[in-house]
Enzyme design. Structure first.
Site, PDB file in Angstrom:
ATOM      1  N   HIS A  88      36.446  19.310  20.326  1.00 51.23           N
ATOM      2  CA  HIS A  88      37.751  19.282  19.648  1.00 51.23           C
ATOM      3  C   HIS A  88      38.177  17.861  19.271  1.00 51.23           C
ATOM      4  CE1 HIS A  88      38.155  22.304  23.100  1.00 51.23           C
ATOM      5  NE2 HIS A  88      37.949  23.042  22.034  1.00 51.23           N
ATOM      6  N   HIS A  90      41.345  15.702  19.834  1.00 52.53           N
ATOM      7  CA  HIS A  90      42.552  15.665  20.672  1.00 52.53           C
ATOM      8  C   HIS A  90      43.557  14.681  20.069  1.00 52.53           C
ATOM      9  CE1 HIS A  90      41.350  18.023  24.429  1.00 52.53           C
ATOM     10  NE2 HIS A  90      40.349  18.170  23.593  1.00 52.53           N
ATOM     11  N   HIS A 106      44.890  19.295  22.351  1.00 47.56           N
ATOM     12  CA  HIS A 106      44.269  19.434  21.031  1.00 47.56           C
ATOM     13  C   HIS A 106      45.215  18.926  19.947  1.00 47.56           C
ATOM     14  CE1 HIS A 106      41.546  22.974  22.538  1.00 47.56           C
ATOM     15  NE2 HIS A 106      41.431  21.867  23.263  1.00 47.56           N
ATOM     16  N   HIS A 114      45.927  28.034  19.630  1.00 51.23           N
ATOM     17  CA  HIS A 114      44.519  27.637  19.640  1.00 51.23           C
ATOM     18  C   HIS A 114      43.671  28.748  19.011  1.00 51.23           C
ATOM     19  CE1 HIS A 114      40.792  25.874  21.094  1.00 51.23           C
ATOM     20  NE2 HIS A 114      40.455  27.035  21.618  1.00 51.23           N
ATOM     21  N   HIS A 123      44.449  25.196  15.823  1.00 49.55           N
ATOM     22  CA  HIS A 123      44.829  23.783  15.830  1.00 49.55           C
ATOM     23  C   HIS A 123      43.974  23.050  14.791  1.00 49.55           C
ATOM     24  CE1 HIS A 123      45.633  24.533  20.377  1.00 49.55           C
ATOM     25  NE2 HIS A 123      46.699  24.858  19.653  1.00 49.55           N
ATOM     26  N   ASP A 126      40.664  22.132  16.313  1.00 44.69           N
ATOM     27  CA  ASP A 126      39.768  23.164  16.861  1.00 44.69           C
ATOM     28  C   ASP A 126      38.450  23.231  16.097  1.00 44.69           C
ATOM     29  OD1 ASP A 126      41.625  23.756  18.762  1.00 44.69           O
ATOM     30  OD2 ASP A 126      42.386  25.570  17.753  1.00 44.69           O
ATOM     31  N   HIS A 163      33.584  19.104  26.041  1.00 42.78           N
ATOM     32  CA  HIS A 163      33.900  19.698  27.344  1.00 42.78           C
ATOM     33  C   HIS A 163      32.645  20.172  28.083  1.00 42.78           C
ATOM     34  CE1 HIS A 163      38.341  19.901  26.788  1.00 42.78           C
ATOM     35  NE2 HIS A 163      37.992  19.828  25.519  1.00 42.78           N
ATOM     36  N   ARG A 180      36.516  17.387  30.768  1.00 42.96           N
ATOM     37  CA  ARG A 180      36.098  16.596  29.610  1.00 42.96           C
ATOM     38  C   ARG A 180      34.914  15.721  30.019  1.00 42.96           C
ATOM     39  NH1 ARG A 180      42.264  15.505  27.269  1.00 42.96           N
ATOM     40  NH2 ARG A 180      42.897  17.636  27.663  1.00 42.96           N
TER      41      ARG A 180
HETATM   42 ZN    ZN Z   1      42.862  24.065  20.232  1.00 37.23          ZN
HETATM   43 CU    CU Z   2      39.058  19.616  23.886  1.00 36.94          CU
END
Ligand code: ZN
Ligand code: CU
Length: 191
Positions: A88, A90, A106, A114, A123, A126, A163, A180
């Site tokens: 993602h 962030h 995010h 999400h 998002h 995403d 992740h 993470r």
């Molecule tokens: Zn998201």
């Molecule tokens: Cu993430």
């Protein structure tokens, strides 16, 4: 005599007021004109170098390139366990904390739910999952319609997070992708 001084003081104050009001807007206009000439050029390419968070060994590179139909996102990572890993943008380009949490949640400028990268509601950050093979390397490549390199949806100066687990594309607000493992800041690249 007192009255005369009072009148003089009043006139001086009035002149000062006129002079300051006449000068202030003029210099402001000149500054604005100068800034218009120095308009920021459009960003067409960005890059993010991934480094591992504490206790991990994940590295990689992500590029964002303006193409027909959106922004092409290409990522190459190594040092990950085989399988799918949440991937993602962030909100903050702050990777100072050892666990990557200083990058925030995010990137979600529209304040919506999400979702997966192809979902109608998602998002901006995403990007789904990056798939890693038995050799612990992963490759990701797709053209994204929501990520931008300019304007309010721009990802420049924000962070990429990889992740430890899979983004299920439905759990709120993060897809339940776990800790993470890699992070990097997205910066402007040479076109
Ligand atoms: Zn998201
Ligand atoms: Cu993430």
């Amino acid at each position: 005599m007192r009255k005369k001084i009072f009148v003089w003081n009043g006139m001086l104050a009035a002149i000062l007021l006129i002079v300051t009001q006449a000068c202030a807007p003029k210099s402001g206009q000149q500054n604005n004109a100068g800034m218009e000439k120095m308009a920021t050029p459009e960003v067409t390419k960005a890059v993010c170098v991934l480094k591992p968070t504490e206790g991990n060994d994940v590295t990689g590179t992500v590029t964002f390139t303006k193409v027909d139909g959106g922004i092409e996102v290409v990522a190459d990572v190594k040092g990950l366990t085989p399988g799918k890993h949440g991937f993602h943008v962030h909100e903050y380009g702050d990777i100072s904390s050892p666990d990557g949490k200083s990058a925030g949640g995010h990137f979600n400028p529209e304040n919506v739910n999400h979702g997966g990268p192809d979902a109608a509601v998602r998002h901006v950050g995403d990007l789904g999952n990056i798939e890693v093979g038995a050799d612990s390397t992963g490759h990701y490549q797709r053209v994204d319609k929501m990520v931008k390199l300019n304007g309010p949806h721009s990802v420049i100066g924000r962070a990429i997070i990889v992740h430890s687990g899979e983004d299920d594309l439905t759990s709120q607000p993060t897809g339940a992708a776990g800790p993470r493992v890699a992070e990097g800041v997205i910066g402007i690249a040479r076109p």
